[in-house]
Design a protein around this motif. Structure first.
Motif, PDB file in Angstrom:
ATOM      1  N   ALA A  86      10.156  10.970 -11.045  1.00  0.00           N
ATOM      2  CA  ALA A  86       9.451  12.041 -10.450  1.00  0.00           C
ATOM      3  C   ALA A  86       8.554  11.472  -9.162  1.00  0.00           C
ATOM      4  O   ALA A  86       8.670  12.136  -8.088  1.00  0.00           O
ATOM      5  N   ILE A  87       8.101  10.264  -9.413  1.00  0.00           N
ATOM      6  CA  ILE A  87       7.269   9.740  -8.038  1.00  0.00           C
ATOM      7  C   ILE A  87       8.001   9.414  -7.020  1.00  0.00           C
ATOM      8  O   ILE A  87       7.566   9.659  -5.818  1.00  0.00           O
ATOM      9  N   ALA A  88       9.212   8.700  -7.426  1.00  0.00           N
ATOM     10  CA  ALA A  88      10.211   8.409  -6.121  1.00  0.00           C
ATOM     11  C   ALA A  88      10.739   9.566  -5.419  1.00  0.00           C
ATOM     12  O   ALA A  88      10.644   9.594  -4.262  1.00  0.00           O
ATOM     13  N   SER A  89      11.125  10.638  -6.200  1.00  0.00           N
ATOM     14  CA  SER A  89      11.444  11.975  -5.584  1.00  0.00           C
ATOM     15  C   SER A  89      10.412  12.386  -4.657  1.00  0.00           C
ATOM     16  O   SER A  89      10.823  12.603  -3.282  1.00  0.00           O
ATOM     17  N   ILE A  90       9.046  12.486  -5.078  1.00  0.00           N
ATOM     18  CA  ILE A  90       8.060  13.179  -4.156  1.00  0.00           C
ATOM     19  C   ILE A  90       7.907  12.417  -2.943  1.00  0.00           C
ATOM     20  O   ILE A  90       7.750  12.653  -1.913  1.00  0.00           O
ATOM     21  N   CYS A  91       7.621  10.823  -3.192  1.00  0.00           N
ATOM     22  CA  CYS A  91       7.552   9.802  -2.206  1.00  0.00           C
ATOM     23  C   CYS A  91       8.537   9.904  -1.136  1.00  0.00           C
ATOM     24  O   CYS A  91       8.120   9.775   0.088  1.00  0.00           O
ATOM     25  N   LEU A  94      -1.452  11.187  -8.842  1.00  0.00           N
ATOM     26  CA  LEU A  94      -2.257  10.188  -8.260  1.00  0.00           C
ATOM     27  C   LEU A  94      -1.315   9.373  -7.183  1.00  0.00           C
ATOM     28  O   LEU A  94      -1.786   9.014  -6.188  1.00  0.00           O
ATOM     29  N   ARG A  95      -0.143   9.101  -7.875  1.00  0.00           N
ATOM     30  CA  ARG A  95       0.598   8.381  -7.281  1.00  0.00           C
ATOM     31  C   ARG A  95       1.020   8.682  -5.812  1.00  0.00           C
ATOM     32  O   ARG A  95       1.186   8.324  -4.745  1.00  0.00           O
ATOM     33  N   ALA A  96       1.339  10.289  -5.796  1.00  0.00           N
ATOM     34  CA  ALA A  96       1.953  11.130  -4.640  1.00  0.00           C
ATOM     35  C   ALA A  96       0.879  11.206  -3.695  1.00  0.00           C
ATOM     36  O   ALA A  96       1.344  11.030  -2.518  1.00  0.00           O
ATOM     37  N   ILE A  97      -0.480  11.112  -4.035  1.00  0.00           N
ATOM     38  CA  ILE A  97      -1.495  11.401  -3.256  1.00  0.00           C
ATOM     39  C   ILE A  97      -1.809   9.923  -2.458  1.00  0.00           C
ATOM     40  O   ILE A  97      -2.082   9.941  -1.199  1.00  0.00           O
ATOM     41  N   ASP A  98      -1.554   8.882  -3.221  1.00  0.00           N
ATOM     42  CA  ASP A  98      -1.882   7.822  -2.703  1.00  0.00           C
ATOM     43  C   ASP A  98      -0.669   7.431  -1.556  1.00  0.00           C
ATOM     44  O   ASP A  98      -1.108   6.751  -0.511  1.00  0.00           O
ATOM     45  N   GLU A  99       0.503   7.939  -1.918  1.00  0.00           N
ATOM     46  CA  GLU A  99       1.488   7.805  -0.749  1.00  0.00           C
ATOM     47  C   GLU A  99       1.218   8.414   0.444  1.00  0.00           C
ATOM     48  O   GLU A  99       1.489   7.842   1.543  1.00  0.00           O
ATOM     49  N   ALA A 100       0.885   9.495   0.173  1.00  0.00           N
ATOM     50  CA  ALA A 100       0.298  10.856   1.203  1.00  0.00           C
ATOM     51  C   ALA A 100      -0.583   9.757   2.104  1.00  0.00           C
ATOM     52  O   ALA A 100      -0.498   9.947   3.299  1.00  0.00           O
TER      53      ALA A 100
END
Length: 764
Positions: A236-241, A267-273
């Motif tokens: 899921a994290i990889a797909s969103i990022c 949290l991971r997605a926001i960090d990537e943004a």
């Protein structure tokens, strides 16, 4: 010429501007720009103008070089109320589209989205239209409040003789850099005296600092390290990022069982943004906006986040708004209105618990924050993530059709199993050993076993008060609110009968209005009565209650803190206990009346019942000990109950979507609700008939293309002294439906006095 909000935000040099005013009129108003303000106004600027002989704040949406046809003169703009535009080009364009979609006056939409006007601004306009001494406005002054920042010294506290309160303060400081006095107030009585005594012993020191009034930032939070994601989380994290990196905008549904770790994905997605230099917005149901949730984000990102909530002062809200607008802060967290946060270069929009009905604004500008999040993400070329363990039928249908991408988290992140669920048929299991009508034998036994092993329980009942209604023992009349068509609820702790709609209250002892008798029979059970029953059944247990009556101020978090610390053994509550709370000691969840919400006159009643049961069941067994759920119901075979007990969302969706298609309800059709109210029932009914006739005059593009259902009395005919009627439009053809609705909007704009009417697009 109308300047589009998507164009560059340069000053408007044209002679006239179009202004949206916060009035119930679906139109823009043209004003002349004085020479002194030429080039100083922008799309999104807030200005003062004269309207109906009074000054109003309005919003510039564009310029024009000539007056509209048929208009010979225009009043002048009186002044510019802020030095910078309130809205960015992206945000203004989105709000214009939102107003069009919901057919709501643009000025009222912009007012709903904007921060409060700085105090005194209207009075401080100079003759040239600019603010005098803007930096000295009353709203800019802050009354500073001081507090103590308490730190432990290097002295060994173990060698000192400490009282109970002193030991508790030292325990609070263990492993912490400092603690603020506000946090200690929740732990000990008279913390100032305790801290002074500890300072005299050389164990602590303290400094006076400016207090942070926002409760979400009062206490320090230690920074965390991201845990290793599960395989499903990693996908899921990889797909969103990946989608964030592309920067073209997309939408995802993150469907994860309760406890599957959706927050870590956020949290991971926001960090990537943030890494990509883009901003993020997280929308949560108001009820879930707790220091525990905000604490997780502060632990990951520090205090560089803006938390937008109803408890902020105008000054605090303006500070947060400006920090986001100028890019000093990149992340906004809040309930539905945080959708309008002016996040610079928005890259990510997350709607947690997207199914929650609180995302729908129910009065004024009736928008749905989930649907508008998808729209704003589209305009901002941002990624939108909708998350839920129990997605709305409409959202899951979109995912199945490939309109948004489905990401699944099928297991709990900790490896814990989903709780065992026992369904108790209340038709067979009447009263338990104590005789209480909602404490059956199996539930009583389960609570006893839970407490016997040192664990905690949550008992859910979605009715507050002691008894939902009282019936006169002599004539059978129900004690009703004089202003609303509802029964009065007994609140024994307050010694009163109360209306949960208009807050009317009266003493319980007042005789029956029909016959004068003072003898009443209680009907039904509320949380107050259930709490009393649990306390009587388990006298050694510490029982607390969490509902709207106990949740004023910091009450919600105070009760939950007691549950987390183990000071509470059993928590009885309404749906406040179902939302997002992660408490390791809770191994039992009891649902006192699982089918209660099935009785509502709403085609979504089954869906909401399933969601509520699945969410509350998810509070059990989230740590190392297996959980158990007891569902008490009079309808054990109903799909919403039976499939919630199996944690089987897919099977429930398959049954529900089949039923919706059969009767032609969303997502297979669209709805528009027309709400009419008046002081007299005849006026409300007559105005609704007028609107029904207007709708039927324009519905016949082809037979049955737009169904007109009604007029009909609203489920609550009388509310706060006014009578309410409804009309419902239903169609599979969105274009035809909007055409009929536009004719209704025009008829409403003509006036229906003495009645008032409003439109609700996509009603819940």
């Amino acid at each position: 010429m109308h300047a589009s909000a998507s164009e560059s935000i340069e000053g408007i040099e044209s002679k006239f501007v179009e202004v949206a005013l916060p009035v119930p009129l679906r139109k823009l108003f043209t004003y002349e720009v004085p020479e002194s303000l030429r080039g100083a106004l922008h799309p999104g600027s807030r200005v003062a103008v004269t309207f109906n002989r009074r000054k109003l704040p309005g919003f510039v949406v564009g310029g024009r070089h000539a007056l509209p046809e048929g208009v010979s003169r225009a009043l002048r703009v009186a002044g510019l109320l802020e030095s910078e535009p309130v809205f960015t080009a992206e945000l203004l364009r989105f709000l214009e589209q939102a107003a069009k979609y919901y057919m709501h006056p643009l000025g009222e939409v912009l007012r709903a989205a904007a921060p409060a006007l700085p105090s005194g601004a209207m009075r401080r306009l100079r003759k040239d239209g600019f603010l005098e001494a803007e930096e000295n406005l009353p709203g800019q002054r802050v009354a500073h409040h001081r507090t103590w920042k308490v730190c432990a010294t290097e002295e060994d506290a173990g060698a000192a003789r400490l009282g109970a309160r002193q030991k508790r303060v030292m325990d609070c400081l263990a492993g912490r850099e400092f603690v603020l006095l506000e946090e200690l107030r929740a732990q000990v009585k008279d913390p100032r005296a305790v801290v002074r005594a500890l300072k005299a012993k050389g164990l602590v020191r303290f400094d006076e600092v400016e207090a942070v009034r926002d409760p979400f930032f009062r206490t320090a939070v230690s920074r965390d390290s991201p845990p290793q994601p599960t395989a499903a989380q990693a996908v899921a994290i990889a797909s969103i990022c990946e989608s964030l990196a592309v920067g073209e905008g997309s939408a995802f549904l993150l469907h994860g069982v309760t406890g599957s770790g959706k927050t870590e994905v956020y949290l991971r997605a926001i960090d990537e943004a943030r890494t990509l230099g883009r901003g993020a917005i997280l929308l949560v149901p108001e009820i879930a906006l707790t220091p525990q949730l905000v604490g997780r984000f502060r632990a990951r990102f520090g205090d560089d986040i803006a938390v937008l909530h109803s408890g902020l002062t105008a000054r605090q809200r303006d500070d947060a708004w400006q920090s986001l607008r100028k890019g000093r802060v990149q992340v906004a967290i809040g309930a539905r209105s945080a959708l309008f946060a002016p996040v610079a270069d928005l890259g990510l929009l997350i709607v947690d618990e997207e199914h929650d009905p609180s995302f729908k604004q129910d009065d004024g500008f009736r928008y749905h924050a989930r649907d508008m999040a998808l729209l704003r993400a589209q305009y901002a070329k941002a990624v939108c993530v909708l998350g839920s363990a129990t997605p709305s039928v409409e959202t899951y249908h979109r995912a199945n059709r490939g309109l948004i991408r489905l990401l699944s988290l099928p297991t709990r992140a900790t490896g814990a199993t989903m709780p065992e669920v026992e369904i108790v048929d209340l038709r067979r299991h009447r009263r338990g050993p104590t005789g209480h009508q909602l404490l059956s034998g199996p539930l009583h036994q389960a609570i006893g076993s839970c407490l016997g092993t040192g664990h905690q329980a949550i008992i859910f009942l979605n009715r507050r008060g002691f008894a939902p209604s009282l019936r006169c023992a002599a004539c059978g009349s129900i004690a009703e609110c004089p202003a609303c068509s509802v029964a009065l609820t007994e609140h024994r702790g307050q010694g009163a009968l109360r209306c949960h709609y208009c807050d009317f209250q009266r003493a319980v002892s007042i005789p029956c209005a029909s016959c004068g008798s003072s003898e009443y029979k209680r009907l039904g059970v509320g949380t107050e009565q259930l709490q009393k029953g649990v306390e009587e059944s388990f006298p050694s247990a510490a029982v607390a209650r969490l509902d709207r009556d106990t949740a004023s101020g910091d009450g919600v978090e105070a009760v939950l803190d007691r549950l987390r610390s183990g000071d509470v053994d059993v928590l009885v509550g309404t749906q406040m206990v179902t939302k997002g709370h992660d408490i390791a000691g809770v191994t039992l969840v009891g649902v006192a009346l699982a089918d209660q919400s099935l009785a509502f006159p709403d085609f979504r009643a089954s869906e909401r019942t399933f969601q509520l049961l699945a969410q509350v069941a998810g509070r059990a067994g989230r740590a190392d000990t297996a959980g158990k759920v007891v569902l008490q119901t009079y309808q054990p075979d109903h799909p919403a109950v039976r499939l919630a007990a199996k944690h089987d969302y897919e099977s429930f969706f398959a049954e529900e979507i089949r039923d919706r298609e059969e009767v032609g309800y969303p997502p297979f059709a669209r709805l528009v609700s027309v709400r009419v109210q008046a002081g007299a029932e005849a006026d409300a009914r007559g105005a609704t008939r007028t609107l029904a006739e207007t709708a039927r005059q324009h519905q016949a593009v082809r037979e049955g293309a737009v169904q007109v259902l009604g007029p009909a009395p609203a489920p609550l005919l009388r509310l706060r002294g006014r009578y309410h009627y409804r009309l419902l439009l239903k169609s599979e053809d969105r274009k035809l439906l909007r055409n009929v609705t536009a004719h209704l909007a025009a008829r409403i704009d003509q006036g229906l006095a003495p009645a008032q009417a409003s439109l609700d697009i996509d009603p819940l």
